[in-house]
Design a protein around this motif. Sequence first.
Motif, PDB file in Angstrom:
ATOM      1  N   GLU A  74      33.758  43.355  54.813  1.00 49.15           N
ATOM      2  CA  GLU A  74      34.731  42.892  53.698  1.00 49.15           C
ATOM      3  C   GLU A  74      36.053  43.271  53.749  1.00 49.15           C
ATOM      4  O   GLU A  74      37.012  42.592  53.260  1.00 49.15           O
ATOM      5  N   LYS A  75      36.515  44.304  54.537  1.00 51.18           N
ATOM      6  CA  LYS A  75      37.802  44.933  54.882  1.00 51.18           C
ATOM      7  C   LYS A  75      37.931  45.282  56.301  1.00 51.18           C
ATOM      8  O   LYS A  75      37.010  46.126  56.614  1.00 51.18           O
ATOM      9  N   ASN A 103      24.615  39.460  50.200  1.00 48.45           N
ATOM     10  CA  ASN A 103      24.396  39.746  51.539  1.00 48.45           C
ATOM     11  C   ASN A 103      23.357  39.131  52.066  1.00 48.45           C
ATOM     12  O   ASN A 103      22.862  39.719  52.931  1.00 48.45           O
ATOM     13  N   GLN A 106      28.871  33.443  53.045  1.00 48.22           N
ATOM     14  CA  GLN A 106      28.272  34.687  52.635  1.00 48.22           C
ATOM     15  C   GLN A 106      28.096  34.745  51.078  1.00 48.22           C
ATOM     16  O   GLN A 106      28.780  34.281  50.232  1.00 48.22           O
TER      17      GLN A 106
END
Length: 173
Positions: free
Chosen positions: A154-155, A61, A57
């Motif tokens: 991301e989470k 992005n 990654q």
Amino acid sequence: MFEAVNDFILKFAPGVVQDNIYRGYFNRASLPDVQDYTVISVSDTSRVGTNIGDDAQAADNIYTTKALYEYTIDIDFVCDDQMTAHKRASALATLGRDYIAVDFFKGYAIGFNYADDMAYLPFVDLSDQYIHRYRVTLHLTQWESVSTSQEYAEKVEINLVENIDAHHKPKKE
């Protein structure tokens, strides 16, 4: 691609000068009055293998994927003198099966695969005179990449964990 092939011709085909090298299938370009010129044409392009993606990654992005393409390039040596055209084509056909061509194209980030045997393809000009033409076909490969913005998670928040077999029993019929 054309720049690399052009430079290859200038370096290894005896007696060829830049002013007499033409790109084939190029609109609004006429051939010279003299019968001593070289034409470079792409006769085919094909994809080789599958894409290679960048799985890491990027901070911004950006996702990049690459595909390998093979280019089939025809080089026609046209000349009044048959032996001159033959020597030029023969030089490239011979080097096209040697490490020298491979090393030369590495400098352009191009993979050199091989050269086909040269072919003698004479034709008749507007004055009904035979013109000598020899063709050599080169097979080259080059990576082409495409970059695109790609959102990544991301989470991850898990609100409920359940055992499907224990909590969702099959209905009896």
